[in-house]
Design a protein around this motif. Structure first.
Motif, PDB file in Angstrom:
ATOM      1  N   VAL A  77       0.869  -1.175   0.000  1.00  0.00           N
ATOM      2  CA  VAL A  77       0.000   0.000   0.000  1.00  0.00           C
ATOM      3  C   VAL A  77       0.906   1.224   0.000  1.00  0.00           C
ATOM      4  CG1 VAL A  77      -1.804   1.292   1.194  1.00  0.00           C
ATOM      5  CG2 VAL A  77      -1.791  -1.210   1.299  1.00  0.00           C
ATOM      6  N   ILE A  78       0.858   1.992  -1.079  1.00  0.00           N
ATOM      7  CA  ILE A  78       1.715   3.173  -1.219  1.00  0.00           C
ATOM      8  C   ILE A  78       0.871   4.430  -0.997  1.00  0.00           C
ATOM      9  CG2 ILE A  78       3.142   4.530  -2.796  1.00  0.00           C
ATOM     10  CD1 ILE A  78       3.927   1.947  -4.167  1.00  0.00           C
ATOM     11  N   ASP A  79       1.355   5.279  -0.099  1.00  0.00           N
ATOM     12  CA  ASP A  79       0.719   6.570   0.160  1.00  0.00           C
ATOM     13  C   ASP A  79       1.651   7.663  -0.356  1.00  0.00           C
ATOM     14  OD1 ASP A  79      -1.026   8.512   1.289  1.00  0.00           O
ATOM     15  OD2 ASP A  79       0.263   8.643   3.058  1.00  0.00           O
ATOM     16  N   THR A  80       1.090   8.732  -0.889  1.00  0.00           N
ATOM     17  CA  THR A  80       1.906   9.872  -1.336  1.00  0.00           C
ATOM     18  C   THR A  80       1.373  11.137  -0.663  1.00  0.00           C
ATOM     19  OG1 THR A  80       0.503  10.261  -3.284  1.00  0.00           O
ATOM     20  CG2 THR A  80       2.378   8.780  -3.574  1.00  0.00           C
ATOM     21  N   TRP A  81       2.280  11.971  -0.158  1.00  0.00           N
ATOM     22  CA  TRP A  81       1.859  13.128   0.612  1.00  0.00           C
ATOM     23  C   TRP A  81       3.004  14.122   0.773  1.00  0.00           C
ATOM     24  CZ3 TRP A  81       3.376  14.134   5.973  1.00  0.00           C
ATOM     25  CH2 TRP A  81       4.366  13.259   6.438  1.00  0.00           C
ATOM     26  N   PHE A  82       2.692  15.245   1.431  1.00  0.00           N
ATOM     27  CA  PHE A  82       3.724  16.183   1.865  1.00  0.00           C
ATOM     28  C   PHE A  82       3.234  16.868   3.136  1.00  0.00           C
ATOM     29  CE2 PHE A  82       1.059  18.278  -1.252  1.00  0.00           C
ATOM     30  CZ  PHE A  82       0.833  19.562  -0.766  1.00  0.00           C
ATOM     31  N   PRO A 112      -3.720  13.680  -1.098  1.00  0.00           N
ATOM     32  CA  PRO A 112      -3.031  12.386  -1.039  1.00  0.00           C
ATOM     33  C   PRO A 112      -3.586  11.405  -2.065  1.00  0.00           C
ATOM     34  CG  PRO A 112      -4.678  12.512   0.687  1.00  0.00           C
ATOM     35  CD  PRO A 112      -4.706  13.841  -0.014  1.00  0.00           C
ATOM     36  N   THR A 113      -2.695  10.619  -2.654  1.00  0.00           N
ATOM     37  CA  THR A 113      -3.090   9.542  -3.563  1.00  0.00           C
ATOM     38  C   THR A 113      -2.482   8.252  -3.049  1.00  0.00           C
ATOM     39  OG1 THR A 113      -3.318  10.926  -5.537  1.00  0.00           O
ATOM     40  CG2 THR A 113      -2.794   8.611  -5.891  1.00  0.00           C
ATOM     41  N   ASN A 156      -8.240   7.160  -3.587  1.00  0.00           N
ATOM     42  CA  ASN A 156      -8.180   7.795  -2.279  1.00  0.00           C
ATOM     43  C   ASN A 156      -8.236   6.729  -1.183  1.00  0.00           C
ATOM     44  OD1 ASN A 156     -10.896   7.008  -2.147  1.00  0.00           O
ATOM     45  ND2 ASN A 156     -11.652   9.037  -2.706  1.00  0.00           N
ATOM     46  N   PHE A 157      -8.194   7.185   0.056  1.00  0.00           N
ATOM     47  CA  PHE A 157      -8.180   6.264   1.193  1.00  0.00           C
ATOM     48  C   PHE A 157      -9.383   5.334   1.185  1.00  0.00           C
ATOM     49  CE2 PHE A 157      -9.744   5.907   5.715  1.00  0.00           C
ATOM     50  CZ  PHE A 157      -8.995   4.788   6.026  1.00  0.00           C
ATOM     51  N   LYS A 158     -10.565   5.899   0.956  1.00  0.00           N
ATOM     52  CA  LYS A 158     -11.790   5.103   1.011  1.00  0.00           C
ATOM     53  C   LYS A 158     -11.764   3.979  -0.018  1.00  0.00           C
ATOM     54  CE  LYS A 158     -15.598   6.996  -0.506  1.00  0.00           C
ATOM     55  NZ  LYS A 158     -16.820   7.846  -0.587  1.00  0.00           N
ATOM     56  N   SER A 159     -11.372   4.298  -1.240  1.00  0.00           N
ATOM     57  CA  SER A 159     -11.393   3.283  -2.295  1.00  0.00           C
ATOM     58  C   SER A 159     -10.298   2.233  -2.096  1.00  0.00           C
ATOM     59  CB  SER A 159     -11.262   3.941  -3.673  1.00  0.00           C
ATOM     60  OG  SER A 159     -10.020   4.577  -3.823  1.00  0.00           O
ATOM     61  N   ILE A 160      -9.104   2.668  -1.676  1.00  0.00           N
ATOM     62  CA  ILE A 160      -8.006   1.714  -1.496  1.00  0.00           C
ATOM     63  C   ILE A 160      -8.223   0.852  -0.254  1.00  0.00           C
ATOM     64  CG2 ILE A 160      -5.509   1.456  -1.199  1.00  0.00           C
ATOM     65  CD1 ILE A 160      -6.457   2.354  -3.998  1.00  0.00           C
TER      66      ILE A 160
END
Length: 278
Positions: free
Chosen positions: A167-172, A242-243, A258-262
């Motif tokens: 599970v890969i999250d992308t953010w800053f 975030p993706t 997004n969080f909900k779908s993943i």
């Protein structure tokens, strides 16, 4: 989802679009959204889109003439900016058979946008659909090769992550939406704490020092990779945060969203993986 509690019951248990069932029968909700009302201003449009439209999920796609088409054709037509996607039907499993990942079968239909609406609405529809179409085309493809090191020194590569669900999250750090969902993400990680075959890896645009300062006031349970801009933007092609990206044990992209779908897709993938065990 729109509130259907005030609907009246007919003799066949259909309630102004809502079909009622007992615990052992599916619940069918039929909806007929008013596109003119939904697009009267941007705030109303965006509220509906945020609550009811999820182009990343699996759904039954209908053209404007109610004919079923492929998801690819649906997204391409939506990308013209001439249509609004509306949720017209949801079939939920029987209460006794419902799982944490089975959120029901959704049907979306393309409805023509009315004339004289705010130009920002078709622009946003095109923007969201362009990303959805790009992400849809990635499904089933190999995750680009990677060699990533976390702030704690852990090394994760395409080779040593094979055989794991990723599970890969992308953010800053200054992404408000990213930070706001972190309590939910932490609970998500905790839910899978006994699953060594599931890795939660968070790629951050910021450098190690900035992240460490951030972590003094905000806890985050993902494994965090600093200085991830090159891989995020160039290899993954992510530009909205975030993706999240879900990758199966073969290294193939299952879903981007997004969080909900993943979260939904991960639960389904884990269940499918467990069922396949000898």
């Amino acid at each position: 989802m729109p509130d259907t509690r005030k609907a009246g019951t007919t003799k066949d248990n259909t309630v102004k679009g809502l079909a009622i069932s007992g615990d052992n029968k599916p619940v069918i909700t039929k909806l007929n959204p008013d596109v003119i009302a939904l697009t009267k201003n941007f705030e109303t449009f965006w509220s509906y889109w945020y609550d009811s439209v999820d182009l990343t999920r699996e759904f039954i796609p209908l053209a404007a003439n109610s004919r079923q088409i492929t998801k690819s054709d649906f997204l391409r037509q939506l990308n013209t900016g001439n249509y609004m996607p509306v949720l017209t039907k949801v079939v939920q499993p029987a209460q006794k058979k419902r799982t944490d990942y089975d959120q029901g079968q959704y049907t979306y239909q393309l409805r023509p946008l009315p004339e004289n609406i705010a130009t920002s609405i078709p622009d946003v529809i095109r923007q969201m659909t362009t990303m959805a179409l790009k992400d849809f085309k990635k499904e089933g493809t190999e995750l680009p090769a990677f060699n990533l090191t976390t702030i704690e020194g852990g090394n994760y590569t395409s080779a040593n992550c094979k055989g794991k669900i990723l599970v890969i999250d992308t953010w800053f750090v200054k992404c408000g939406a990213c930070v706001r969902e972190m309590p939910d993400l932490n609970r998500w990680v905790y839910h899978y704490k006994n699953r060594p075959d599931v890795i939660f890896l968070s790629l951050c645009l910021d450098d190690k020092q900035t992240i460490q300062q951030f972590l003094t006031r905000t806890g985050f349970a993902f494994l965090i990779v600093p200085d991830g801009r090159s891989y995020i933007e160039n290899a993954l092609g992510v530009s909205m945060f975030p993706t999240k990206i879900l990758v199966n044990k073969e290294g193939k992209i299952v879903k981007t969203g997004n969080f909900k779908s993943i979260k939904r897709e991960l639960a389904m993938l884990v269940a499918t993986t467990d069922q396949a065990k000898p």
